[in-house]
Each structure stands twice: as structure tokens, then as C-alpha cells.
Design a protein around this motif. Structure first.
Motif, short mmCIF file in Angstrom:
data_model
loop_
_atom_site.label_atom_id
_atom_site.label_comp_id
_atom_site.label_asym_id
_atom_site.label_seq_id
_atom_site.Cartn_x
_atom_site.Cartn_y
_atom_site.Cartn_z
N PRO A 184 1.90 40.42 15.64
CA PRO A 184 2.55 40.04 16.66
C PRO A 184 2.32 38.63 16.95
CG PRO A 184 1.17 41.62 17.57
CD PRO A 184 0.87 41.71 16.31
N VAL A 185 0.96 38.32 16.88
CA VAL A 185 0.45 36.84 17.29
C VAL A 185 0.51 35.89 16.20
CG1 VAL A 185 -1.58 35.79 18.25
CG2 VAL A 185 -1.24 38.03 19.04
N GLN A 186 1.53 34.78 16.34
CA GLN A 186 1.63 33.97 15.16
C GLN A 186 1.21 32.55 16.02
OE1 GLN A 186 2.55 34.09 12.10
NE2 GLN A 186 2.49 36.66 12.77
N ILE A 187 0.37 31.66 15.26
CA ILE A 187 -0.16 30.48 15.79
C ILE A 187 0.27 29.13 14.83
CG2 ILE A 187 -2.46 29.17 16.31
CD1 ILE A 187 -3.53 31.72 17.19
N GLN A 188 0.78 28.23 15.45
CA GLN A 188 1.11 27.04 14.78
C GLN A 188 0.02 26.34 14.48
OE1 GLN A 188 4.57 25.32 17.01
NE2 GLN A 188 5.30 27.24 17.28
N PRO A 189 0.21 25.32 13.45
CA PRO A 189 -0.79 24.29 13.24
C PRO A 189 -0.88 23.38 14.42
CG PRO A 189 0.57 24.60 11.22
CD PRO A 189 1.12 25.49 12.38
N GLY A 190 -1.95 22.97 14.84
CA GLY A 190 -2.15 22.12 16.08
C GLY A 190 -2.00 20.64 15.55
N ARG A 191 -1.85 19.93 16.56
CA ARG A 191 -1.68 18.42 16.60
C ARG A 191 -2.20 17.85 17.85
NH1 ARG A 191 2.83 20.47 13.63
NH2 ARG A 191 2.98 19.38 11.41
N SER A 192 -2.84 16.56 17.66
CA SER A 192 -3.24 15.92 18.74
C SER A 192 -1.85 15.37 19.46
CB SER A 192 -4.01 14.56 18.32
OG SER A 192 -3.32 13.65 17.47
N LEU A 193 -2.12 15.12 20.68
CA LEU A 193 -0.86 14.57 21.70
C LEU A 193 -0.93 13.15 21.53
CD1 LEU A 193 -1.31 16.78 24.58
CD2 LEU A 193 0.23 16.99 22.89
N HIS A 194 -1.70 12.66 20.91
CA HIS A 194 -1.65 10.95 20.82
C HIS A 194 -2.46 10.64 19.35
CE1 HIS A 194 -6.46 10.98 21.04
NE2 HIS A 194 -5.99 12.17 21.73
N LYS A 195 -2.13 9.37 18.93
CA LYS A 195 -2.76 8.80 17.71
C LYS A 195 -4.34 8.70 17.70
CE LYS A 195 1.19 5.87 16.71
NZ LYS A 195 1.96 4.66 16.50
N THR A 196 -4.74 9.09 16.59
CA THR A 196 -6.35 9.10 16.64
C THR A 196 -6.76 7.96 15.68
OG1 THR A 196 -6.27 10.79 15.09
CG2 THR A 196 -6.24 11.43 17.27
#
Length: 324
Positions: A146-158
């Protein structure tokens, strides 16, 4: 007598609603990474931190986040299915198919229904995420979690940390000869957002309970503290975790990161620490407030150093949520 029966039925209904995961949830994890490689890309040739070359945003795979969670579960004594090489009790590392077969052989399970119950009742990571394997004799190929985790992204350019990009990876061999040279790529800084959902319909099929969701809340937070101590991963820390639990079917906000805005006086690539960031949550609080009739509760964990701004004022997240 009738009133007493109605009260008992209502209490039982409330109990079952709490024990069983009756409705969906959305959750978001914000964590930062400083002078480290939070998720190397083996296809880059140098295992560079994952970054979108078009947007400059750093990326982290869902598999990386799940591995942290699994490792934390393992360290706390919870049985898991997907083990790393050093987590096997014996020297024999098994494929998922072999591990599934051995698991069922040890329990003398012979039919699919019984096998399914054994997997989901005993192995916490399968009850969370499911798993893929092939048991041809039982015509069983996978379990959906039941738990689905999406790929994460930074909230800003790095930006990659060029100061650390030419570290010598050589060690003396003791006979006067040197080792090999290596390149160590790291990010200066990134504040990551990882979103996920809990699907109650799938959860009902595998006995996923509210206590499991609460375990996910705490384990996810602790995993970013206790599972990031290797040389390349050290420098990461959880900053904010929030889960919205709904009380109606067929409704979810989804993608909670779309309702959080990062602001900094510095240019995005020059952000170097959490103190350079302010998180505006006006849109998030507004979204929660406008749908409060569909929301049962909001659970959260907040690092004290996170600068939350709501209605132009720095404010603890708890105080902002009270206005929703």
C-alpha cells in the motif's frame, strides 16, 4: 438495551476504523544533504550524485529511501524480506525467489493463500512496499504494498562540490607502491522533497493497519538519522515529515510538495545550509483548510531549525496547522 447495543456497535466501528487502514494517506518527507552523495548514479561512470541536467535539481530514487527504511526496520529488530548482503545470517546471499522459497519452506507452507498471509503478517517491508518474486509452484509472482514512494527531488537547483572532486583514493600497500586514484563527487547542499501515498484499498488486502502507518512515520524519520553514516552518505538529516490521513474514500491531495515554496536570499545554487532557506506553507495550509471535511488528522515531525513562514510570520508548523 437498544441504546447500549448501538453504543457498542459505534465503539466497535471506531475501533476497527483505527486498527484497520480504512482511508488513504499522503505524506511528505523533507531532508537535507550537505557535502555528501545522497544517491550516486552508477550509470554516470563516476557514481556522481543524481541530478537533472536540464533543471539542475538533485534527485534521489525511491529505492534509496526504501533501503534506508528497511535498514532501520532491520536494526530495530523487525523482520524484513529484502536484505542486504551483510544482513543475511549465513554467508549465502539469496535471490528474491530463493529467499521466498526458503521463507515458506521453513514454515511448511504449501498453498498460495497461506503463503500470502505468512508474507504480509510477518515481514514488515512486504506489508509496507510489497515485493516481486516468482513462486511457480504456487502461481505467486508478487505482492503489491500500500505504501508507494515517489522519486525525490531537491526544492532548488544544486551544484556539485568541486572542492571535493579530486580526493585521492589511494592507500599504501605496505611495499612502497601506491593505490589507485579516485574521484569523489558530492553535492554542496540540497534540500530534498520525497512524497508518498498509502492506499487503503491495497492495505485492506494485506492487513495494513493504522499502527503500521504510524510505524512508517517514525521509522522514516529515524532512518535518515541512523542509516546515513557512511563516508558518502554522512551529512543528511530529516527536517520535516508530514502525513495527511483522510476520513473519506476516493480523495487525496497528492504531491504535497507542490504546496510548499522555498525562498532564499541567495541564488538557488548558492544555498549551503538550512539556515539559507525559508519554507512558505500558506498554500499548503489553505489546501488543508479547504478540504478539512475530508481530513481526519495531520501527523508531523519537525526539526526545530526549520524556518516555517505562514502569513508573513515565522511560526512553528503546529501553530500554522491549527489555523487549517
Amino acid at each position: 438495551m437498544l441504546i447500549f447495543i448501538l453504543i457498542v456497535v459505534n465503539l466497535l466501528s471506531l475501533f476497527l476504523c483505527y486498527v484497520c487502514m480504512k482511508y488513504n494517506s499522503d505524506f511528505i518527507l523533507l531532508y537535507d544533504a550537505k557535502d555528501c552523495n545522497p544517491n550516486g548514479n552508477p550509470l554516470s561512470g563516476d557514481n556522481k550524485p543524481r541530478r537533472d541536467s536540464s533543471t539542475g535539481l538533485a534527485e534521489v530514487s525511491s529505492g534509496r529511501v526504501k533501503r534506508y527504511i528497511r535498514d532501520q526496520l532491520f536494526d530495530e529488530g523487525y523482520p524484513i524480506f529484502v536484505l542486504t548482503e551483510d544482513q543475511y545470517e549465513s554467508d549465502s546471499v539469496m535471490t528474491p525467489d530463493e529467499r521466498a522459497e526458503r521463507f515458506l519452506e521453513d514454515r511448511e507452507v504449501e498453498d498460495e493463500s497461506e503463503a500470502f498471509k505468512e508474507f504480509v503478517n510477518e515481514l514488515v517491508d512486504i506489508r509496507f512496499f510489497g515485493s516481486a518474486f516468482a513462486l511457480e509452484e504456487l502461481d505467486m509472482h508478487s505482492i503489491t504494498g500500500p505504501v508507494q514512494i515517489q522519486p525525490g527531488r531537491s526544492l532548488h537547483k544544486t551544484k556539485l562540490n568541486k572542492e571535493l572532486s579530486n580526493i585521492t583514493g589511494s592507500l599504501s600497500t605496505g611495499d612502497g607502491s601506491g593505490g589507485s586514484m579516485g574521484t569523489d563527487y558530492r553535492l554542496h547542499y540540497a534540500l530534498f522533497s520525497v512524497c508518498g501515498t498509502i492506499n487503503s484499498s491495497v492495505g485492506k488486502n494485506i492487513n495494513f493497519q493504522e499502527s503500521d502507518a504510524e510505524l512508517l512515520d517514525t521509522i522514516t524519520w529515524k532512518s535518515l538519522i541512523h542509516q546515513t553514516h557512511s563516508n558518502s552518505k554522512s551529512g543528511q538529516k530529516p527536517r520535516l515529515y508530514l502525513r495527511v490521513k483522510y476520513d473519506t474514500e476516493f480523495y487525496q491531495i497528492r504531491n504535497l510538495d507542490e504546496y510548499i515554496e522555498l525562498e532564499s536570499e541567495k541564488s538557488e545554487q548558492d544555498i549551503r545550509s538550512l539556515s539559507d532557506c525559508t519554507l512558505h506553507i500558506d498554500t499548503l495550509v489553505s489546501k488543508l483548510e479547504s478540504n478539512k471535511d475530508k481530513i481526519d488528522r495531520v501527523r508531523f515531525i519537525e526539526d526545530e531549525l526549520v524556518d516555517i513562514e505562514f502569513e508573513g510570520e515565522s511560526i512553528p508548523l503546529e501553530n500554522a496547522l491549527k489555523k487549517a
